[in-house]
Design a protein around this motif. Sequence first.
Motif, PDB file in Angstrom:
ATOM      1  N   PHE A 447      20.933 -12.535   6.086  1.00 39.77           N
ATOM      2  CA  PHE A 447      19.992 -12.047   5.079  1.00 39.77           C
ATOM      3  C   PHE A 447      20.476 -10.718   4.517  1.00 39.77           C
ATOM      4  CE2 PHE A 447      17.112 -14.973   7.146  1.00 39.77           C
ATOM      5  CZ  PHE A 447      16.215 -15.349   6.149  1.00 39.77           C
ATOM      6  N   PRO A 448      20.449 -10.553   3.201  1.00 39.13           N
ATOM      7  CA  PRO A 448      20.683  -9.214   2.644  1.00 39.13           C
ATOM      8  C   PRO A 448      19.536  -8.286   3.047  1.00 39.13           C
ATOM      9  CG  PRO A 448      20.833 -10.924   0.939  1.00 39.13           C
ATOM     10  CD  PRO A 448      20.231 -11.562   2.145  1.00 39.13           C
ATOM     11  N   ASP A 449      19.817  -7.010   3.151  1.00 41.12           N
ATOM     12  CA  ASP A 449      18.751  -6.031   3.363  1.00 41.12           C
ATOM     13  C   ASP A 449      18.377  -5.462   1.997  1.00 41.12           C
ATOM     14  OD1 ASP A 449      16.965  -4.098   4.036  1.00 41.12           O
ATOM     15  OD2 ASP A 449      18.379  -2.858   5.175  1.00 41.12           O
ATOM     16  N   PHE A 450      17.401  -6.109   1.364  1.00 43.95           N
ATOM     17  CA  PHE A 450      16.994  -5.682   0.024  1.00 43.95           C
ATOM     18  C   PHE A 450      16.410  -4.269   0.016  1.00 43.95           C
ATOM     19  CE2 PHE A 450      16.708 -10.384  -0.202  1.00 43.95           C
ATOM     20  CZ  PHE A 450      17.594 -10.598  -1.257  1.00 43.95           C
ATOM     21  N   THR A 451      15.996  -3.780   1.194  1.00 43.79           N
ATOM     22  CA  THR A 451      15.424  -2.428   1.266  1.00 43.79           C
ATOM     23  C   THR A 451      16.487  -1.353   1.385  1.00 43.79           C
ATOM     24  OG1 THR A 451      15.237  -2.163   3.668  1.00 43.79           O
ATOM     25  CG2 THR A 451      13.516  -3.468   2.566  1.00 43.79           C
ATOM     26  N   ARG A 452      17.736  -1.745   1.568  1.00 44.17           N
ATOM     27  CA  ARG A 452      18.850  -0.822   1.779  1.00 44.17           C
ATOM     28  C   ARG A 452      18.562   0.126   2.950  1.00 44.17           C
ATOM     29  NH1 ARG A 452      18.570  -1.018  -4.155  1.00 44.17           N
ATOM     30  NH2 ARG A 452      20.546  -1.768  -5.018  1.00 44.17           N
ATOM     31  N   GLY A 453      18.014  -0.434   4.009  1.00 43.53           N
ATOM     32  CA  GLY A 453      17.747   0.340   5.222  1.00 43.53           C
ATOM     33  C   GLY A 453      16.394   1.013   5.271  1.00 43.53           C
ATOM     34  N   SER A 454      15.663   1.032   4.171  1.00 43.48           N
ATOM     35  CA  SER A 454      14.391   1.756   4.125  1.00 43.48           C
ATOM     36  C   SER A 454      13.270   1.046   4.856  1.00 43.48           C
ATOM     37  CB  SER A 454      13.982   2.001   2.667  1.00 43.48           C
ATOM     38  OG  SER A 454      14.906   2.838   2.006  1.00 43.48           O
ATOM     39  N   TRP A 455      13.456  -0.211   5.248  1.00 40.63           N
ATOM     40  CA  TRP A 455      12.408  -0.928   5.971  1.00 40.63           C
ATOM     41  C   TRP A 455      12.059  -0.217   7.274  1.00 40.63           C
ATOM     42  CZ3 TRP A 455      13.142  -2.795  10.914  1.00 40.63           C
ATOM     43  CH2 TRP A 455      14.456  -2.904  11.366  1.00 40.63           C
ATOM     44  N   LYS A 456      13.020   0.498   7.834  1.00 41.14           N
ATOM     45  CA  LYS A 456      12.792   1.144   9.130  1.00 41.14           C
ATOM     46  C   LYS A 456      11.711   2.221   9.056  1.00 41.14           C
ATOM     47  CE  LYS A 456      17.554   0.268  10.577  1.00 41.14           C
ATOM     48  NZ  LYS A 456      18.870   0.869  10.914  1.00 41.14           N
ATOM     49  N   SER A 457      11.497   2.760   7.884  1.00 41.27           N
ATOM     50  CA  SER A 457      10.465   3.795   7.722  1.00 41.27           C
ATOM     51  C   SER A 457       9.259   3.285   6.939  1.00 41.27           C
ATOM     52  CB  SER A 457      11.058   5.013   6.998  1.00 41.27           C
ATOM     53  OG  SER A 457      11.553   4.647   5.721  1.00 41.27           O
ATOM     54  N   THR A 458       9.154   1.974   6.750  1.00 39.95           N
ATOM     55  CA  THR A 458       8.047   1.391   5.999  1.00 39.95           C
ATOM     56  C   THR A 458       6.867   1.108   6.915  1.00 39.95           C
ATOM     57  OG1 THR A 458       9.650   0.324   4.523  1.00 39.95           O
ATOM     58  CG2 THR A 458       7.384  -0.502   4.449  1.00 39.95           C
ATOM     59  N   ASP A 459       5.678   1.483   6.496  1.00 38.21           N
ATOM     60  CA  ASP A 459       4.488   1.264   7.306  1.00 38.21           C
ATOM     61  C   ASP A 459       4.167  -0.212   7.414  1.00 38.21           C
ATOM     62  OD1 ASP A 459       4.128   3.978   7.663  1.00 38.21           O
ATOM     63  OD2 ASP A 459       2.755   4.170   5.975  1.00 38.21           O
ATOM     64  N   ALA A 460       3.612  -0.602   8.566  1.00 32.56           N
ATOM     65  CA  ALA A 460       3.098  -1.945   8.722  1.00 32.56           C
ATOM     66  C   ALA A 460       1.943  -2.161   7.771  1.00 32.56           C
ATOM     67  CB  ALA A 460       2.632  -2.164  10.163  1.00 32.56           C
ATOM     68  N   LEU A 461       1.692  -3.410   7.394  1.00 28.93           N
ATOM     69  CA  LEU A 461       0.548  -3.722   6.551  1.00 28.93           C
ATOM     70  C   LEU A 461      -0.723  -3.294   7.271  1.00 28.93           C
ATOM     71  CD1 LEU A 461      -0.708  -5.081   4.052  1.00 28.93           C
ATOM     72  CD2 LEU A 461      -0.716  -7.209   5.360  1.00 28.93           C
ATOM     73  N   ALA A 462      -1.516  -2.485   6.619  1.00 33.66           N
ATOM     74  CA  ALA A 462      -2.748  -1.990   7.229  1.00 33.66           C
ATOM     75  C   ALA A 462      -3.790  -3.090   7.330  1.00 33.66           C
ATOM     76  CB  ALA A 462      -3.290  -0.822   6.422  1.00 33.66           C
ATOM     77  N   ILE A 463      -4.653  -2.978   8.328  1.00 34.88           N
ATOM     78  CA  ILE A 463      -5.819  -3.865   8.408  1.00 34.88           C
ATOM     79  C   ILE A 463      -6.866  -3.259   7.485  1.00 34.88           C
ATOM     80  CG2 ILE A 463      -7.589  -4.844   9.922  1.00 34.88           C
ATOM     81  CD1 ILE A 463      -4.765  -5.911  10.435  1.00 34.88           C
ATOM     82  N   VAL A 464      -6.884  -3.739   6.253  1.00 33.55           N
ATOM     83  CA  VAL A 464      -7.709  -3.148   5.197  1.00 33.55           C
ATOM     84  C   VAL A 464      -9.175  -3.312   5.520  1.00 33.55           C
ATOM     85  CG1 VAL A 464      -8.223  -3.177   2.738  1.00 33.55           C
ATOM     86  CG2 VAL A 464      -5.897  -3.643   3.526  1.00 33.55           C
ATOM     87  N   GLU A 465      -9.903  -2.223   5.476  1.00 31.09           N
ATOM     88  CA  GLU A 465     -11.334  -2.279   5.788  1.00 31.09           C
ATOM     89  C   GLU A 465     -12.124  -2.832   4.620  1.00 31.09           C
ATOM     90  OE1 GLU A 465     -12.620  -1.828   8.645  1.00 31.09           O
ATOM     91  OE2 GLU A 465     -10.792  -1.102   9.614  1.00 31.09           O
TER      92      GLU A 465
END
Length: 465
Positions: A447-465
């Motif tokens: 798989f290509p890393d379309f984030t160019r490595g930035s996924w490592k600092s991306t927040d998980a999807l929040a449990i939206v209230e």
Amino acid sequence: MNSNRRNFIKKTSLVGAGIALTPNLSKANLFSTNRPSEAVYMGGFAAPKLDTVRIAFIGVGARGSGHASQFAAIEGTEVVAICDLYDDLAKKSEKVCKEHGKGERHKNIKLYTNGENDWKKMLEEQKPDAVVIATPWEVHASMALGAMNAGSHAFVEVPLALTIDEMWQLVDTSEKTKKHCMMMENVNYGREELLYLNMCRQGVIGELLHGEAAYIHELRGQMNEVERGTGSWRTYEYAERNGNLYPTHGLGPVAQYMNLARGEDNFKYLNSFSSPAKGRALYAKENFPADHKWNQLNFKGGDINTSIIKTDLGRTIMVQWDETSPRPYTRLNLIQGTNGTLASFPTRIALEGGVEGATESHHEWAEGEDLQKIYEKYEHPLYKRLGELAKKMGGHGGMDFMMRYRIVECLRKGEPLDQNLYEGCLWSAVGPLSEASVAANGAPQEFPDFTRGSWKSTDALAIVE
């Protein structure tokens, strides 16, 4: 659309959007880590607030008409334009949108039905805030690129694009223009999918190990849409491609359970295998004259494809696709952890030590009415807030409306979307990567890393209230 017309649309759309396609990208390009200085990472991007979201639609057929109707019903929207190849479809959606507006909204909807490139004129003249694209797969990318370059956020039906090259162009354009490009994966808003996401976030099944995802939906009847409708263009996809052509409905939720491309883990590679291609040719032979165009096609796509994804952390995901075989519908939707397993079709749960009030051990499933306490304890807050309204509005049990509502809500509040650009690319990348793997006798495809490595600092999807 016949082959000549399909090729014409593809060429004119891509040229009109100013795209230079490269047939064979080098590995360096596919896995580039260099983001231009003017580009912005879109993983948690929040666009400026919009008091009213001015929306335009490209394609209002089987899927797009539902988008137009429900977006028009959501407060804070204004439908400004509708584009379709067929004047009757455009007028039908225009009427429905105006009825939802009750004479106060959607008053001045401009229709664009003058050929395959009228969508470009629509973008230039109307300059909408958001464009909803529900057209044949092969023009998704070109239309999304055109929308972003015209200053609009792009919301695209699945899959987001058909080639890795197109996906990189979407990434580069979104990051440069600072416009959202979201693939509208509605299944992530299903009740069970939201329930399981909440349970995974709360650690109910422990450390996640394995997922199973599918789109198994017998759709041979679409071949009867010969000159117009989904079957008129999708039948060629089955004939010309061999892989997992429609992976995202099953994969999207499982990927978000696992936080793939969101700080915790990411896609690494896949291996893919297809069965023989039998069902479509048999259906054509049994239901159409011998000289019919469907009987002149050489159907190459296997009836069922099975792909196995390996992640950076070593987790596995089985992804299956079959729109041909006579069997009941399923998306599988299974997520397995060190403390239990959640599964769907039917909804069922097994936990270490049993499910409270239902089972005594993991050797039996808790399902049906026995899951009432699970729903009471872990129902997703978003479903609690919108579930009843979503069921009333409809669309695959309400998931469609909930997705559309959240898109509008996020745009109006200036919040990040629930699905980002890179997730859309990664989930859609299973298509071309599986084709490459099948052609190479199941060899792994990275798989290509379309984030160019930035996924490592991306927040998980929040449990939206």
